[in-house]
Enzyme design. Sequence first.
Site, mmCIF file in Angstrom:
data_model
loop_
_atom_site.group_PDB
_atom_site.id
_atom_site.type_symbol
_atom_site.label_atom_id
_atom_site.label_comp_id
_atom_site.label_asym_id
_atom_site.label_seq_id
_atom_site.Cartn_x
_atom_site.Cartn_y
_atom_site.Cartn_z
ATOM 1 C CE LYS A 78 -4.730 10.239 -1.644
ATOM 2 N NZ LYS A 78 -5.066 10.561 -0.240
ATOM 3 C CB SER A 153 -6.861 7.538 1.241
ATOM 4 O OG SER A 153 -6.474 8.909 1.333
ATOM 5 C CB SER A 177 -5.174 9.921 4.094
ATOM 6 O OG SER A 177 -6.403 9.333 4.394
#
Length: 479
Positions: A78, A153, A177
């Site tokens: 990420k 997210s 997330s």
Amino acid sequence: MTANWTIEGVREAVAAKKVSARELAGEFYKRIEARNTELNAFLTLSPERAYAQAERVDAMVAAGKPLPPLAGVPVAIKDVISTRGIRTTCGSKILEKYVPPYDATAVERLEKAGAVILGKTNCDEFAMGSSNENSAYGPVRNPEATDHVPGGSSGGSAAAVAAGLAVAALGTDTGGSIRQPGAFCGVPAMMGSYGRVSRYGLIAFASSLDRIGPFARNVKDVASVLQIISGRDPQDSTSTTAPVPDYRAETEKPVKGLRIGIPTEYFGAGMDDGVRKKIEAGIELFKKLGCKLLDIHMPHTDYAIATYYIIATAEASSNLARYDGVRYGLRVEGDSLLSMYRKTRGAGFGAEVKRRIMLGTYVLSAGYYDDYYLKGQKVRALIAQDFQDAFTKVDAIVTPTSPVPAFRLGERTNDPLQMYLADIYTVTGSLAGVPGISIPCGKVCGKLPVGLQIFGRPFGEARVLQLAHAFERAGGADL
């Protein structure tokens, strides 16, 4: 070559010389080239670093040396996790050209274990969002239904694994997330206990809540990655000294007789009927596996969203103060220092980040600190106590991951409150610091995955993984 590689499958194939680590990396880059234009899961690729690591693995195979546990496994990271020499944007214009000079501890441990880092995945800006529509570089699309969101997210990491563009991926979880995008994309996704995985190199959103964790195609692979990245790190004073069990081995233990708590507060109004039916079927499957089901009460659940958005935004306003155009990142010149600050932050931050900075600054301001932030911390302690009390009666807690399946792109962008409510079942575990996993539990409307969530005691990841694996093996994903 195999469409759905697993960690074990990669390691065996590389060791047996059925495929080289370099060939495998090349195959995954071809997959990314074929699908990333549509999905927008990756923001930056790192082929030079990936092929160099693959060649190190291949050299070990050629020399007959023992292979590390993730030898040749293609992984994605990420874009809020620092990677040396690889652009790390946090999904924001303010860090569009930022290249970290060091690796996060989790990344360092993955590479030491033989993993091949393919690149950085798209995410909501500074990990603030539940749909991956807040990225400055465009939304990610759900591989299961491309007109729907992948969750956020960590939507890019979830989509990359679900689409077969990586065998495993790292995401971050502040209020859901990792787990919520795992649920929306139909892949297992885990948040360890707070302190289980080092946060060194994780670019902060809310420091008392942020955690790094894995996505993978199956629970055993989640266990393997979590084991590699877990453990004490001298660089992070909040990382625990608690020993790290053999999570993969723990998944094989029988679950018969384990007590599972079903909190009534997680099954109220607002849950999609299709999701409710799938979760109820999942709970019934645990009963068939020999688990004992107990109704429990967690009375402070209703305050979780409000508490989370007070604490998380307060910490965000403090953490994001460093992006001022002076030290690194975007700089927009002005006719005074204050003008430069204002123009830099105005141009660099997106609407959601600005909203959370404003909320956080408000709750920390003179005259409001006691009314909001201090009260929020007190309620957080009550939510943690709910979990502590529950674990005197049960071994794990089972809930839905999300009250709804993946919604359509653009459906909630004009209603922040509706967007925030997508995390209603995940923020509680975040506030309490306990571990949680989301695992696939069937689909609704023929294509939209549903996630079932399992919470465990602090540092009880082994029990969570044990139950998740038993559920997966019993066909829970196909309910």
